[in-house]
Design an enzyme around this catalytic site. Sequence first.
Site, mmCIF file in Angstrom:
data_model
loop_
_atom_site.group_PDB
_atom_site.id
_atom_site.type_symbol
_atom_site.label_atom_id
_atom_site.label_comp_id
_atom_site.label_asym_id
_atom_site.label_seq_id
_atom_site.Cartn_x
_atom_site.Cartn_y
_atom_site.Cartn_z
ATOM 1 N N HIS A 1 10.318 20.229 60.788
ATOM 2 C CA HIS A 1 10.047 20.290 59.349
ATOM 3 C C HIS A 1 10.009 21.749 58.900
ATOM 4 O O HIS A 1 9.249 22.111 57.999
ATOM 5 C CB HIS A 1 8.711 19.616 59.016
ATOM 6 C CG HIS A 1 8.604 18.215 59.488
ATOM 7 N ND1 HIS A 1 7.398 17.641 59.845
ATOM 8 C CD2 HIS A 1 9.540 17.245 59.668
ATOM 9 C CE1 HIS A 1 7.590 16.391 60.222
ATOM 10 N NE2 HIS A 1 8.892 16.124 60.128
ATOM 11 N N HIS B 1 13.548 17.496 66.350
ATOM 12 C CA HIS B 1 13.317 17.143 64.944
ATOM 13 C C HIS B 1 12.206 18.038 64.426
ATOM 14 O O HIS B 1 11.116 18.100 65.012
ATOM 15 C CB HIS B 1 12.919 15.682 64.784
ATOM 16 C CG HIS B 1 12.445 15.350 63.409
ATOM 17 N ND1 HIS B 1 13.183 15.651 62.272
ATOM 18 C CD2 HIS B 1 11.289 14.783 62.965
ATOM 19 C CE1 HIS B 1 12.511 15.269 61.210
ATOM 20 N NE2 HIS B 1 11.359 14.746 61.594
ATOM 21 N N GLU C 1 8.885 8.395 64.593
ATOM 22 C CA GLU C 1 10.299 8.714 64.371
ATOM 23 C C GLU C 1 11.095 8.936 65.668
ATOM 24 O O GLU C 1 12.093 9.638 65.678
ATOM 25 C CB GLU C 1 10.410 9.945 63.475
ATOM 26 C CG GLU C 1 9.903 9.703 62.069
ATOM 27 C CD GLU C 1 10.251 10.842 61.131
ATOM 28 O OE1 GLU C 1 11.082 10.632 60.234
ATOM 29 O OE2 GLU C 1 9.694 11.953 61.317
ATOM 30 N N HIS D 1 12.590 16.528 53.819
ATOM 31 C CA HIS D 1 11.979 16.158 55.103
ATOM 32 C C HIS D 1 12.069 17.282 56.131
ATOM 33 O O HIS D 1 11.058 17.797 56.587
ATOM 34 C CB HIS D 1 12.661 14.885 55.625
ATOM 35 C CG HIS D 1 11.996 14.286 56.827
ATOM 36 N ND1 HIS D 1 12.176 12.963 57.197
ATOM 37 C CD2 HIS D 1 11.190 14.813 57.779
ATOM 38 C CE1 HIS D 1 11.481 12.707 58.302
ATOM 39 N NE2 HIS D 1 10.874 13.822 58.666
#
Length: 269
Positions: free
Chosen positions: A127, A125, A106, A195
Site C-alpha cells: 500500500h 502486495h 487477500e 488501494h
Amino acid sequence: MIERRTFLTALTAILAVAPGRSAVQARQAATASEPPIDDLVIGNRVLAMEGVLDGMGHISVRHPARAQRFLLARSMAPELVTRDDILEYDLDGQAIDARGRTSYLERFIHSEIYRARPDVNAVVHCHTASLIPFADSDVPLRAMYHMAAFVADGVPVFDIRAAAGMTDLLIRDARLGRALAQTLGSKSAALMRHHGAVVVATSIPNVVGRSVYLDVNARIQIQTAVLGGKATYVEPAEAKLRMVDPNEYARAWDLWKRKALNSSSPVGR
C-alpha cells in the site's frame, strides 16, 4: 599403454571419490528443493524497514519443490513475522496446515498470480503511499531511472469496479484475484486503484528490489513533475538491456538483509 597397476590405482581413486561427489550433489539438490523460509521472513522485515510495507501488506514465495504451492505468513504485521508464522498454501488459497493461525484476507492475490504466471516465484502486495497518486489518476507511472527500468515495460492499473462493481476494494476471493492477475498480464507490477500495488519477480531478492525501487521511482517522478519542464524516461530498449541480469538486486539484498538481521529479533523466534 597404461600399465595395469597404474590403471587399477586410478580406477580405485575415481571410485573412492564418486560416492562423496554423489553425496554432495544430493545435498545440493535437497537444499534447492527446500522452501526459503528464512529469506521470506527477512523479506517481510526488509520491506517494512524500507517503508514499502507497514502494518499491512505481504510477500510470498512459490514452493521450489511444489509449484502448485506457495508460502505466506499468517495474518500479521510484516515486521513481526518469524519462521513459525509461515504457512503453506495451495493455488486455491487454502492453508495446508493452519493449526488455528489466521490467513491474510487477500491471499488470493498471490494464489491467482502464481496460477496465471508460471514464471513468477515471488509476489509482493503493498500500500506504498508514493504509488497511490498514479493508481488514482490518469498520470501513468513511468521509468525514471535505471534501478526501476522494469517500469518501462508498463504498469497497468487494476480497477476493481470493472470486475465486481461496488466493493470494499479488497481482493476477497479467487474471482477478484483472477481479475487482478489478468490486468497484471506479463508485466512486473500493477497498480490497484485506491488501494496499492502488486509486484512480481523470479525470486525474493528480486521482488524485494523491485518493490523498493518502484517506490523510489514514483517519488522521483513526482519530484520531477514539480520541477516543471519536459521530462525524459528510460526507453524500453534501455530497460531490456538492464533487465538481462537475473541478480540485479543481489548487492542491495545483501545490504538490506544484514541491516534487517542486525536491527530485529532472530528469524526463528
